[in-house]
Design a protein around this motif. Structure first.
Motif, mmCIF file in Angstrom:
data_model
loop_
_atom_site.group_PDB
_atom_site.id
_atom_site.type_symbol
_atom_site.label_atom_id
_atom_site.label_comp_id
_atom_site.label_asym_id
_atom_site.label_seq_id
_atom_site.Cartn_x
_atom_site.Cartn_y
_atom_site.Cartn_z
ATOM 1 N N ASP A 348 -7.463 4.830 6.636
ATOM 2 C CA ASP A 348 -7.196 3.839 5.594
ATOM 3 C C ASP A 348 -5.752 3.338 5.595
ATOM 4 O O ASP A 348 -5.434 2.370 4.909
ATOM 5 C CB ASP A 348 -7.509 4.431 4.217
ATOM 6 C CG ASP A 348 -8.984 4.749 4.060
ATOM 7 O OD1 ASP A 348 -9.810 3.973 4.586
ATOM 8 O OD2 ASP A 348 -9.308 5.775 3.431
ATOM 9 N N VAL A 349 -4.884 4.001 6.357
ATOM 10 C CA VAL A 349 -3.464 3.646 6.341
ATOM 11 C C VAL A 349 -3.239 2.300 7.018
ATOM 12 O O VAL A 349 -3.680 2.075 8.146
ATOM 13 C CB VAL A 349 -2.622 4.739 7.025
ATOM 14 C CG1 VAL A 349 -1.204 4.242 7.304
ATOM 15 C CG2 VAL A 349 -2.582 5.984 6.162
ATOM 16 N N ARG A 350 -2.539 1.433 6.308
ATOM 17 C CA ARG A 350 -2.206 0.100 6.834
ATOM 18 C C ARG A 350 -0.700 -0.094 7.012
ATOM 19 O O ARG A 350 -0.270 -1.035 7.670
ATOM 20 C CB ARG A 350 -2.750 -0.978 5.893
ATOM 21 C CG ARG A 350 -4.273 -0.990 5.782
ATOM 22 C CD ARG A 350 -4.894 -1.414 7.107
ATOM 23 N NE ARG A 350 -6.354 -1.384 7.047
ATOM 24 C CZ ARG A 350 -7.103 -0.374 7.434
ATOM 25 N NH1 ARG A 350 -6.516 0.736 7.895
ATOM 26 N NH2 ARG A 350 -8.412 -0.415 7.356
ATOM 27 N N THR A 351 0.096 0.809 6.408
ATOM 28 C CA THR A 351 1.552 0.706 6.508
ATOM 29 C C THR A 351 2.154 2.080 6.762
ATOM 30 O O THR A 351 1.832 3.046 6.046
ATOM 31 C CB THR A 351 2.167 0.122 5.222
ATOM 32 O OG1 THR A 351 1.621 -1.173 4.970
ATOM 33 C CG2 THR A 351 3.685 0.011 5.346
ATOM 34 N N LEU A 352 2.996 2.176 7.770
ATOM 35 C CA LEU A 352 3.736 3.402 8.050
ATOM 36 C C LEU A 352 5.189 3.198 7.651
ATOM 37 O O LEU A 352 5.824 2.216 8.050
ATOM 38 C CB LEU A 352 3.673 3.748 9.543
ATOM 39 C CG LEU A 352 2.339 4.195 10.123
ATOM 40 C CD1 LEU A 352 2.488 4.477 11.608
ATOM 41 C CD2 LEU A 352 1.823 5.435 9.396
ATOM 42 N N MET A 378 4.735 -1.328 10.369
ATOM 43 C CA MET A 378 5.735 -0.271 10.314
ATOM 44 C C MET A 378 6.957 -0.769 9.551
ATOM 45 O O MET A 378 7.526 -1.816 9.884
ATOM 46 C CB MET A 378 6.131 0.154 11.734
ATOM 47 C CG MET A 378 7.007 1.402 11.806
ATOM 48 S SD MET A 378 7.397 1.831 13.532
ATOM 49 C CE MET A 378 5.767 2.299 14.124
ATOM 50 N N VAL A 379 7.349 -0.046 8.519
ATOM 51 C CA VAL A 379 8.567 -0.338 7.774
ATOM 52 C C VAL A 379 9.609 0.715 8.171
ATOM 53 O O VAL A 379 9.380 1.914 7.989
ATOM 54 C CB VAL A 379 8.331 -0.303 6.251
ATOM 55 C CG1 VAL A 379 9.642 -0.591 5.509
ATOM 56 C CG2 VAL A 379 7.262 -1.306 5.854
ATOM 57 N N ALA A 390 14.591 0.601 2.900
ATOM 58 C CA ALA A 390 13.752 -0.197 3.820
ATOM 59 C C ALA A 390 14.601 -1.318 4.408
ATOM 60 O O ALA A 390 15.305 -2.031 3.682
ATOM 61 C CB ALA A 390 12.562 -0.766 3.067
ATOM 62 N N ALA A 391 14.543 -1.467 5.731
ATOM 63 C CA ALA A 391 15.417 -2.438 6.396
ATOM 64 C C ALA A 391 14.645 -3.454 7.236
ATOM 65 O O ALA A 391 14.896 -4.648 7.171
ATOM 66 C CB ALA A 391 16.434 -1.707 7.281
ATOM 67 N N MET A 392 13.701 -2.993 8.037
ATOM 68 C CA MET A 392 13.025 -3.873 8.989
ATOM 69 C C MET A 392 11.530 -3.604 8.959
ATOM 70 O O MET A 392 11.088 -2.457 9.032
ATOM 71 C CB MET A 392 13.567 -3.612 10.407
ATOM 72 C CG MET A 392 13.174 -4.640 11.421
ATOM 73 S SD MET A 392 14.222 -6.115 11.424
ATOM 74 C CE MET A 392 15.692 -5.471 12.263
ATOM 75 N N GLU A 393 10.743 -4.678 8.865
ATOM 76 C CA GLU A 393 9.284 -4.552 8.866
ATOM 77 C C GLU A 393 8.741 -5.120 10.163
ATOM 78 O O GLU A 393 9.115 -6.206 10.579
ATOM 79 C CB GLU A 393 8.684 -5.282 7.677
ATOM 80 C CG GLU A 393 7.181 -5.111 7.562
ATOM 81 C CD GLU A 393 6.615 -5.696 6.289
ATOM 82 O OE1 GLU A 393 5.651 -6.487 6.362
ATOM 83 O OE2 GLU A 393 7.158 -5.358 5.195
ATOM 84 N N ILE A 394 7.866 -4.340 10.817
ATOM 85 C CA ILE A 394 7.283 -4.736 12.089
ATOM 86 C C ILE A 394 5.797 -4.936 11.882
ATOM 87 O O ILE A 394 5.062 -3.987 11.590
ATOM 88 C CB ILE A 394 7.538 -3.679 13.168
ATOM 89 C CG1 ILE A 394 9.058 -3.449 13.311
ATOM 90 C CG2 ILE A 394 6.929 -4.089 14.504
ATOM 91 C CD1 ILE A 394 9.418 -2.270 14.173
#
Length: 396
Positions: A348-352, A378-379, A390-394
């Motif tokens: 169920d994970v959509r964001t790490l 990925m954050v 939090a700095a960069m979102e991929i």
């Protein structure tokens, strides 16, 4: 009976006088040094052409002084004038280095032994890096940034030495297929810096991708010193189908600073999965390689997510943990395993949320092994003063 004048004449006659260096010897010295200063590697053809040839600006310097007078630098020696003019006693230098080694203030630093060693090492390196029959060409990507307010440049001389040790040679200054260079603007404390880093890295990797598609690039060698979020993002943009070599910088000033070691035992890694009672669409991944990640520094909203922790087995994280290529490859294997396990155990994970203390090549590898069409967004977090932010979102 000798007069005072005749005694002075005898003294003067025993002093060794400078002998002209033959043109053939000068040519050999220029060739063996590849037209670069033996000490600082400055290119000694000034780039201005005059009737089909460039104007040389290098100087031939003596290791043991050309003469034996009391003011001659390193002049005390049993060598005669002819021996002092031999190739073995001469080296190619730029004007500033030549002036410096002959300055009385530095006589204890620039000894005969030191200069001889530098000459031999430089000329040996030239032979090795120009052995095109055995060295594979590679395109070099260098990325640097100001880290904690201090510039972190990438030395081209150190890059050349690291490539030579791996059996590669750079393809030259042609930015279409040879050298791709980027210095990221701002620093990690500037709120605008992350978007700027993303834009600049997009431009850089687009150029690399274009060269790969055109068939101009077969291998890529990456030398990068930048904040972890930018390095992970860089890795995510590199083509995973092109042979790519990652390098790390040791904390020394020697020319071998970027060369991988080969004698340290390969570390093993511990993987801890901390699940939660209810399904979640977000998870936290903590990677402790260079130093431990303190729980107190994590954002409070990460506490409720399932958590994965990667740390060295049987030892405390430290800056030299990933100091061989084999160690990096072992970490990459573990990282791929973790991503696969998250995919299977936490569907169920959509964001790490990635919180990491890791050396540059490990950070790049984490981004590079994220499968764009399969793995979650990925954050990536950056430590700022007392907490991780939090700095960069991929997402791609």
């Amino acid at each position: 009976m000798k007069t005072e004048a005749s005694s002075d004449a005898v003294t003067r006659d025993t002093e060794i006088q400078r002998k002209e260096v033959p043109e053939s010897t000068r040519i050999r010295l220029w060739a063996k040094a590849a037209g670069r200063c033996v000490l600082c590697a400055a290119y000694l053809l000034d780039g201005s052409d005059s009737y089909w040839h460039a104007i040389p600006v290098g100087q031939i310097a003596h290791i043991i002084g050309a003469s034996s007078g009391k003011n001659a630098p390193r002049g005390e020696s049993a060598l005669d004038a002819n021996e002092r003019a031999l190739e073995e006693n001469l080296m190619l230098l730029c004007y500033p280095c030549h002036k410096r080694i002959d300055d009385k203030a530095y006589v204890d630093k620039y000894t005969v032994d030191f200069l001889t060693q530098q000459k031999r090492r430089h000329e040996r390196r030239v032979r090795e890096v120009t052995n095109f029959a055995t060295l594979r060409p590679t395109s070099v990507v260098t990325v640097s940034a100001d880290i904690r307010g201090t510039a972190a440049p990438v030395s081209l001389a150190q890059v050349a030495e690291a490539l030579r040790a791996e059996g590669y040679t750079g393809m030259g200054d042609d930015t279409h297929n040879g050298a791709f260079t980027l210095h990221l603007p701002g620093n990690e404390n500037d709120g605008w810096a992350w978007n700027a880093h993303r834009t600049e890295l997009d431009r850089l990797t687009a150029r690399v991708t274009e060269a790969v598609k055109a068939g101009s690039v077969e291998t890529v060698s990456v030398f990068a010193l930048a904040p972890i979020p930018s390095l992970v993002y860089l890795g995510s943009k590199l083509d995973d189908k092109t042979e790519t070599r990652l390098f790390r910088r040791e904390r020394i000033d020697d020319v071998t600073a970027w060369a991988w070691g080969d004698k340290t035992p390969t570390p093993k890694f511990d993987i801890s999965f901390i699940s939660r009672s209810t399904p979640a669409n977000e998870a936290t991944v903590i990677v402790e390689l260079s130093s431990p990640v303190k729980e107190s520094r994590l954002p409070s909203d990460l506490a409720s997510f399932p958590r994965v922790i990667i740390s060295p087995l049987g030892q405390i994280p430290h800056p030299e943990l990933i100091n061989t290529r084999v160690a990096l490859e072992e970490f990459e294997r573990v990282w791929r395993h973790v991503l696969a396990r998250i995919e299977s155990d936490l569907p169920d994970v959509r964001t790490l949320h990635l919180v990491s203390s890791a050396p540059a090549p490990a950070a790049i590898a984490m981004g590079r092994h994220r499968m764009r069409s399969t793995h979650p967004t990925m954050v990536v977090y950056q430590f700022n003063k007392e907490t991780y932010e939090a700095a960069m979102e991929i997402t791609e």
